[in-house]
Write an enzyme that holds these catalytic residues in place. Sequence first.
Site, mmCIF file in Angstrom:
data_model
loop_
_atom_site.group_PDB
_atom_site.id
_atom_site.type_symbol
_atom_site.label_atom_id
_atom_site.label_comp_id
_atom_site.label_asym_id
_atom_site.label_seq_id
_atom_site.Cartn_x
_atom_site.Cartn_y
_atom_site.Cartn_z
ATOM 1 C CG ASP A 114 20.328 27.239 1.499
ATOM 2 O OD1 ASP A 114 20.548 27.241 2.715
ATOM 3 O OD2 ASP A 114 20.066 28.259 0.845
ATOM 4 C CG ASP A 120 16.926 30.103 -1.054
ATOM 5 O OD1 ASP A 120 16.749 30.427 0.133
ATOM 6 O OD2 ASP A 120 16.620 28.985 -1.503
ATOM 7 C CG ASP A 127 19.097 32.417 3.724
ATOM 8 O OD1 ASP A 127 19.092 31.969 4.879
ATOM 9 O OD2 ASP A 127 18.588 31.822 2.758
#
Length: 1087
Positions: A492, A798, A802
Site C-alpha cells: 500500500d 489495512d 483487503d
Amino acid sequence: MSEMTTSTSRASTSSSNGLLTVTISDSTTKDNDNAIDDDDDLLVDPDDPFDITQTKNVPPESLKRWRQASFVLNASRRFRYTLDLKKEEEKEEKKSMIRAHAQVIRAALLFRLAGERELVTSSSVRAPTPVGNYGVGLEQLVSMSKDQSVKGLSDLLKSTPDKGISGDDADLIERKNEFGTNTYPRKKGRSFWRFLWESWQDLTLIILIIAAAVSLVLGIKTEGLEEGWYDGGSIAFAVLLVIVVTAVSDYRQSLQFQNLNAEKQNIQLEAIRGGRTIKISIFDIVVGEVVPLKIGDQVPADGVLITGHSLAIDESSMTGESKIVHKDHKAPFLMSGCKVADGVGSMLVTGVGINTEWGLLMASISEDTGEETPLQVRLNGVATFIGIVGLTVAVLVLTVLLGRYFSGHTKDLDGNVQFVAGRTSISDAVDGVIKIFTIAVTIVVVAVPEGLPLAVTLTLAYSMRKMMADKALVRRLSACETMGSATTICSDKTGTLTLNQMTVVEAYVGRKKLNPPDDSSTMHPEALSLINEGIAQNTTGNVFVPKDGGETEVTGSPTEKAILSWAMKLGMKFDVIRKTSTILHVFPFNSEKKRGGVAVKTDSGVHIHWKGAAEIVLGACNRYFDSKGHLQSIEEEKVFFKDAINDMAVQSLRCVAIAYRPYELDKVPSKEEDLEKWSLPENDLILLAIVGIKDPCRPGVKEAVRICTDAGVKVRMVTGDNLQTAKAIALECGILTSTEEAVEPAIIEGKTFRELSETEREQVAKKITVMGRSSPNDKLLLVQALRKGGEVVAVTGDGTNDAPALHEADIGLSMGISGTEVAKESSDIIILDDNFASVVKVVRWGRSVYANIQKFIQFQLTVNVAALVINVVAAISSGDVPLNAVQLLWVNLIMDTLGALALATEPPTDNLMHRSPVGRREPLITNIMWRNLIVQALYQVVVLLVLNFGGESILSNQRSKTQTMQVKNTLIFNTFVLCQIFNEFNARKPEEMNVFRGVTKNRLFVGIVGVTFVLQIIIIEFLGKFTTTVRLDWKLWLASLCIGIVSWPLAMIGKLIPVPKTPLSRSFKKQLMRFKRSRGAAAAAAP
C-alpha cells in the site's frame, strides 16, 4: 570461492551458494529431457509426503501423511509444535456445542419474554432491581429485556450515549467489581514437569535407562557397590542430563510462544470516555462503555446499538453460519467476537468477559493447537532419511560386535578374550551383551537427529521475539520462513510508504485557490457554511474541545483528521453543527466507489453531502459555487478543475473533493426499513471544494526499497490514489527509477487491469510496478496473477476488503496502527508501526531462519557422519568402538540441543540481502554445504582413525598396554569433541572466508562454546570414572587443540574448491526422472 551462476526455470533457479533466483523462463521446451532440466515442478515426486511448499490452507490429509511417514523416536517432542489434528477436531466440536448451547439459551429467553408480554398487562416488563451503585445487577443485565430503551439502560449503568462513562480509576474499579472484567480464564501453559516427562518419551533413552539399570545391578553384583555402579550409573546420569537440558530448552521456547500469543490477543480499540475518544486495550473495556464501530472492527463485548447507519455484522464466529446480519433499533443486540462487515455505529457495552458467549467459547478453546511450517516438514524428511541410515548402521555395528564377541574375537584392555564358551559366566556374558547393545542404541541416539526439526521452532521462537523489537508481530509461524522466499512485495502507499501524517496544503473553493489553504476571508459565507456542515457530519472522526480551554483533540483516520483540522481552522464549530442538524442516513466510505455520503436534515431542508476521490466526485458534479456565492455550470470549467487535480497529484498530494446537493424532505423515505435501503442520490452535485492533502514519504523508505531491489525482491505499489499521485510517490520512494519508466503497463489503473482476460493479466502482472485507483478486488486479482506466474507474493493491507488478498497471498502483512481487526485476522504478520522498512526487516529475518537452519544441518551432519564412520570402521576391524555410550551422549548433547541453541539464534546479517530469494524447493543441503561437510568429516575421520589404529604405538612410551588404550580412547574422545567445538565456528559462515565476523555480537554462541569447552575439561580431568576416560597431560591437550584448530584453515582451503552449479539432489532427481521415463516408454512399447 566459485562465482554463482543461475540456471533458468519457471519457478526457481539454483545457484552454487544454495539460494535461488526466481525468474520466469520461456514457456516452450524443446523436448522432455530439457523440460526436466528447466522446470523444478516436473522434478516434484507426487508420492513424497514431505514435499509441502506451504502449510497455509493445506488439507489435513497432507499433514497426516507426512507425520505417518516420519521416522520418530519421541513423537510427543517431535510433533509438539506442529498442528495437533486431534485437538483441532475437538476444538471445532466444542465451538459447535457452545454455539448450539447459546442458541438454545437465546431461544428460551425470547420465549420467556414473549410470555411476559402476554401475561403482564402493563406495557413495561418487570423493573430492574438496583444493585450497589447501579440501577441494575449483573444477572438481570445479561438477560435484559428488549423493551428497555438504550437511554434508560445507559442511565441505569451511569453512562451517557454521547459521552460514555467518566473513565476515572474509581469508576473503572467499581464497574469491574460489579460486572466483571473483559477477560476470560486461560488454560495454563505446560509446566516444566510436563516438558520433562515428554523428554522421557524417547524410545532410545528408555532403552538406555533399562540397559543402565541392568548394568548397574550386574556391576554391583560382580564388583561390589563401591566400583560396580560406575558403568550403569554413568549411563543413567548422562541420559538424565540429556533429558533435563532438552526439557529446559523446550520450556524456554514455550514461554516465548505464550508471550507472543498473549500479544496477538491484545487488540487496541477506540472508546468514548468523558466525551473524548481514546485508544484502550480490549481487556480494559467495562460495562457501560460507549464504543464506536466501523467497518472491519471486532465487537469487543456484548452490547446494544446506540446509533447505526447501514451497520452489518458478520456473526459467523459465534453462530457458525456465514450470514451478514443488519443491525438497527429493532435488532439492536451485538455479540462479542463478531466483526463489522459494513457501515458505522456505536454501542453500549452490557456484558464483558466470561459473561458473554464469546468469553465462554474462548475460555474453553484457549489452548493453542500449534502449527507446522514447510521447513519443519522438510526437515522431518531429512531427519527420517538420516535416522534410517543411522538405524541401519547401528544394526550393522550390533551384529558385528555380537558376532565378534561370541566368536571369541573381542578382547579387553589387557588383551584377554572376553567370551570363552563354557568358561564365561552367564552374568559376565549378559553384561558384555548389554554393553554392546548400549553402544548400538547410543549410535541410534546420535544418528537420529530428533532436534533437527525442533531447531526450526527454536530459530522461529528466537526470530519472532526479535521481530517484535523490529515492530513485526508474527501471527503464523510459517510466514516467518516464507518471507525468505518472497520475490515481490505488493505494498500500500498510505501509511506504509508514507508517514500517514496528513495535512491540507492546497485548497480550491470554486475556481479560487486559497492561499494559505485555511484562509476563509475570501470565501462566501454560504459556501463556507456548507463546507463546514459537510465536513462535520460526513465523517467518522471526532473533535473534542476541553471545557478548561485546553488543546482541541481531533481523532479519526489520518485523512479525516486532516480535513477536520482544516475545517477547524476555517472556523467550523463541530459540536454546534452536530446538534443543530440531524443525520438521516449514511453511506459509509466505500473503497470500491472511493467516496462516502450522508443525508442531513437542517432548518433549511435536507442536504446530501459527498466526499471522496476528487476526479470521481467531480464527475458527479454539474455546478459549483463561484466567489460571490452564485451557482455556475461546471461543464466549461471541468478542464480547469481536472488540471488543478493533476497539478496537486504531480506534487504527490492526495486529492479529495467535497460536494453537496439539496433534496426535498418528502422524497426521503419515512419508514425506518425503507430508509435503511435508501440509496443516496449521487448525481447533480454542487462542487464545494477540492483539497490537496500532503502525506510525506517515510524517512528511510527509499533505502528500504533499494535493499529489496538488491535482494531480488520487486516492490510494487498498489494504491487507491490516482495515477499521478501514485507515480509521484513511487518516484520519490525509488519504486520507479525514472519518468521514462512510468508508462503502461509498468504503471496502470486498477480498472484497466481488471478488464483484461485472465491470461493477459498473468502476462501484464509481471510488468506492473505501480497500480493506481485500485480496489481491493484489483489487489486480489494482481496477487492471483503473480502467484500463477511463479512469484512468491507478500502483500500489505489495512482495510476489511483487503482480507481476501491477504488470505490469498503467500504472506499477508496487515498494518498494526491503521489496520482493521478483519485485516489483522486474515494476515500472517502484523507490521506494528505500519512502516515499509519493517517489512524489509521481516524479509531479512525470513532469510535468516533458512540460513540458520542450514548452518545447524551442516554442523549436525558433520558430527553424524564422523561419529558413525569411526564407530563402524572400528567395530568391524577391531570389535570395539573408541566412543562409548556416555561419550556419545555428551556428543549428542553438544550437537543436538547446545548446537541448535548456538547456531539457530544467529542474528541476520546484511549479506543475506545481497542474495536472491530462497527457492521453495531449494535443497536444504546445498552443494556448498556438502563440500564443507565432506571436507570436515573426512578430516575428522582420517585423524581419529589414525589415532585409533596407530595411537598405541604413538602413546606407548613408559605406559602399560591398559593405560595406553585408556589414554588413546580418551585422546580420540577429546579430539573429536574439540573438532566439533572449532567446527561450530565454521558452520556460522558456510560461504565466507572469515568465520569470526560478528561472533562477539552473538553472546549466546560465545557462551555455549565457552561452556562446552569448560565442561569438556571437567569431564576429562575430573569425571573419568563416569566417562571411562583418564586425565591427559598438557602435551596431549595441546595435540587435541592443534588437531581441532586445523579445521579453521582447512575450511578456508575447502571454500576454494569449486562446486557444480546444479544441486546434487536435483541432478539425482533428474537422473531418476529420466530412468522412470525410459522405463515407462519401454513398458508402453512392449507388446
